[in-house]
Design a protein around this motif. Structure first.
Motif, PDB file in Angstrom:
ATOM      1  N   MET B   1      63.778  -3.528 -19.466  1.00 34.79           N
ATOM      2  CA  MET B   1      62.975  -3.330 -18.265  1.00 34.79           C
ATOM      3  C   MET B   1      63.417  -1.951 -17.408  1.00 34.79           C
ATOM      4  O   MET B   1      63.903  -1.956 -16.344  1.00 34.79           O
ATOM      5  CB  MET B   1      62.852  -4.296 -17.206  1.00 34.79           C
ATOM      6  N   LEU B   2      63.777  -0.995 -17.926  1.00 37.20           N
ATOM      7  CA  LEU B   2      64.432   0.347 -17.434  1.00 37.20           C
ATOM      8  C   LEU B   2      63.569   0.920 -16.165  1.00 37.20           C
ATOM      9  O   LEU B   2      64.325   1.236 -15.337  1.00 37.20           O
ATOM     10  CB  LEU B   2      64.894   1.227 -18.513  1.00 37.20           C
ATOM     11  N   GLU B   3      62.336   0.910 -16.691  1.00 38.76           N
ATOM     12  CA  GLU B   3      61.627   1.446 -15.506  1.00 38.76           C
ATOM     13  C   GLU B   3      61.601   0.735 -14.316  1.00 38.76           C
ATOM     14  O   GLU B   3      61.588   0.959 -13.294  1.00 38.76           O
ATOM     15  CB  GLU B   3      60.078   1.312 -15.941  1.00 38.76           C
ATOM     16  N   THR B   4      61.653  -0.553 -14.345  1.00 34.74           N
ATOM     17  CA  THR B   4      61.600  -1.392 -13.046  1.00 34.74           C
ATOM     18  C   THR B   4      62.891  -1.363 -12.179  1.00 34.74           C
ATOM     19  O   THR B   4      63.182  -1.372 -11.195  1.00 34.74           O
ATOM     20  CB  THR B   4      61.322  -2.953 -13.244  1.00 34.74           C
ATOM     21  N   ARG B   5      64.038  -1.147 -13.176  1.00 29.49           N
ATOM     22  CA  ARG B   5      65.199  -1.026 -12.545  1.00 29.49           C
ATOM     23  C   ARG B   5      65.404   0.403 -11.905  1.00 29.49           C
ATOM     24  O   ARG B   5      66.078   0.242 -10.758  1.00 29.49           O
ATOM     25  CB  ARG B   5      66.245  -0.939 -13.760  1.00 29.49           C
ATOM     26  N   PRO B   8      63.012   0.136  -8.184  1.00 22.98           N
ATOM     27  CA  PRO B   8      62.640  -1.226  -7.614  1.00 22.98           C
ATOM     28  C   PRO B   8      61.542  -1.360  -6.633  1.00 22.98           C
ATOM     29  O   PRO B   8      61.078  -0.427  -5.968  1.00 22.98           O
ATOM     30  CB  PRO B   8      64.003  -1.637  -7.124  1.00 22.98           C
ATOM     31  N   ASN B   9      60.844  -2.588  -6.861  1.00 23.43           N
ATOM     32  CA  ASN B   9      59.674  -2.565  -6.101  1.00 23.43           C
ATOM     33  C   ASN B   9      60.164  -3.088  -4.583  1.00 23.43           C
ATOM     34  O   ASN B   9      60.301  -4.330  -4.279  1.00 23.43           O
ATOM     35  CB  ASN B   9      58.799  -3.646  -6.717  1.00 23.43           C
ATOM     36  N   GLY B  12      58.254  -5.207  -2.241  1.00 29.46           N
ATOM     37  CA  GLY B  12      57.742  -6.601  -2.560  1.00 29.46           C
ATOM     38  C   GLY B  12      56.304  -6.925  -2.228  1.00 29.46           C
ATOM     39  O   GLY B  12      55.264  -5.753  -2.404  1.00 29.46           O
ATOM     40  N   ILE B  13      55.941  -8.263  -2.027  1.00 29.54           N
ATOM     41  CA  ILE B  13      54.561  -8.585  -1.760  1.00 29.54           C
ATOM     42  C   ILE B  13      53.816  -7.619  -0.743  1.00 29.54           C
ATOM     43  O   ILE B  13      52.577  -7.448  -1.018  1.00 29.54           O
ATOM     44  CB  ILE B  13      54.429 -10.127  -1.490  1.00 29.54           C
ATOM     45  N   TRP B  16      51.919  -4.754  -1.297  1.00 29.43           N
ATOM     46  CA  TRP B  16      50.378  -4.840  -1.931  1.00 29.43           C
ATOM     47  C   TRP B  16      49.440  -4.645  -0.867  1.00 29.43           C
ATOM     48  O   TRP B  16      48.331  -4.322  -1.191  1.00 29.43           O
ATOM     49  CB  TRP B  16      50.432  -6.343  -2.697  1.00 29.43           C
ATOM     50  N   TYR B  29      42.891  -1.869  -5.330  1.00 30.43           N
ATOM     51  CA  TYR B  29      43.977  -2.401  -6.062  1.00 30.43           C
ATOM     52  C   TYR B  29      44.645  -3.829  -5.598  1.00 30.43           C
ATOM     53  O   TYR B  29      44.722  -4.778  -6.322  1.00 30.43           O
ATOM     54  CB  TYR B  29      45.114  -1.428  -6.215  1.00 30.43           C
ATOM     55  N   ARG B  33      44.135  -7.464  -7.306  1.00 31.92           N
ATOM     56  CA  ARG B  33      45.263  -8.681  -7.527  1.00 31.92           C
ATOM     57  C   ARG B  33      44.911  -9.721  -6.970  1.00 31.92           C
ATOM     58  O   ARG B  33      45.152 -10.950  -7.555  1.00 31.92           O
ATOM     59  CB  ARG B  33      46.523  -8.140  -6.884  1.00 31.92           C
TER      60      ARG B  33
END
Lengths: 127, 145
Positions: B1-5, B8-9, B12-13, B16, B29, B33
């Motif tokens: 999961m290199l992309e998310t590392r 980083p989001n 968080g929630i 959204w 979007y 969800r």
């Protein structure tokens, strides 16, 4: 990453399948007073009345499409849920646990739903 | 999961919920969800409840009796609305991702031809279509039933 790309492609493909069969399902169940499908609601009344459930159960086409919809929707829904959870960037171990739990839930419910589709079809034909 | 590392989001929630510097489609979007989470929750329970039909009419009637009443009816109606939105918006997302009928991606620079001339009208059409389905569902649930 290759694997996730493939799963994403399946996610789209499953979405297309769901569009057709869930579209039909929703039409039969919730648009029955607008889109009049006399052959699908033979006993009149509500689509969930037992006589109508029985009539659909007698149809092999319904049984088969139930299983197709079941599989496609389980994959699409659980993979979508997995994507949302993964976006919260859980630790590697937690990701594995999430994948394992979702896989088990998916297979388990697929077994239950497929059993129900076959068993109710058999039952309906016998009644 | 290199992309998310690497990305980083961070929000968080809460990320959204806001439109931020994205366009109006960002809210679609978010809604995609939320409706997706609602639909999958309903669906997992729906499999278990409706499987009771395989055990015969008594088991079926018993299952249906436990999911009856105004609360369940409103819930079912919300599931229908979620379906209407999620299905139509899903078509929109697939068209944009695959480039069917909307052309390939271009650099997001002024005058934003793809976003404003193609994708925005597509979003409006999708919402109108979802609204038509919602109206049909409303009639079927509350007027004709």
């Amino acid at each position: 990453m290759m694997r996730d790309q493939k799963l994403w492609t399946w996610h789209l493909a499953a979405g297309a399948v769901i569009l057709v069969f869930l579209g039909l399902h929703m039409t039969v169940m919730h648009l029955d007073k607008i889109v009049l499908l006399a052959s699908v609601n033979p006993a009149g009344g509500h689509p969930i009345d037992w006589q109508n459930v029985l009539a659909r159960g007698k149809s092999a086409a319904f049984a088969v499409t139930y299983v197709v919809l079941l599989g496609a929707a389980l994959f699409h829904g659980l993979y979508g849920l997995r994507n949302i959870l993964f976006e919260l960037d859980p630790a590697r171990g937690l990701k594995r646990a999430i994948s394992a739990v979702l896989l088990i839930v998916g297979i388990g419910l697929f077994v239950v739903g497929t059993w129900a589709a076959i068993a109710s079809h058999t039952l309906a034909k016998a009644m | 999961m290199l992309e998310t590392r690497a990305h980083p989001n961070r929000l968080g929630i809460w990320g959204w919920l806001g439109g931020g510097r994205w366009g109006a489609e960002r809210y679609l979007y978010t809604l995609h969800r939320l409706t997706g989470l609602g639909l999958v929750t309903y669906f997992l329970l729906h499999i278990l409840v409706t499987s009771s039909r395989a055990l015969g009419p008594e088991a079926w009637q018993q299952a249906m009796n436990t999911v009856t009443g105004p609360v369940f009816k409103v819930g079912e109606f919300l599931v229908f609305l979620a379906f209407a939105f999620h299905a139509v918006n899903g078509i929109r997302l697939a068209l944009i991702e695959l480039g069917f009928g909307v052309g390939g991606p271009i650099e997001p620079i002024y005058p934003y031809r793809t976003s404003l001339d193609v994708q925005r009208p597509l979003a409006v059409v999708a919402l109108l279509l979802a609204a038509v389905l919602a109206v049909m569902g409303t009639l079927n649930f509350w007027v004709l039933d």
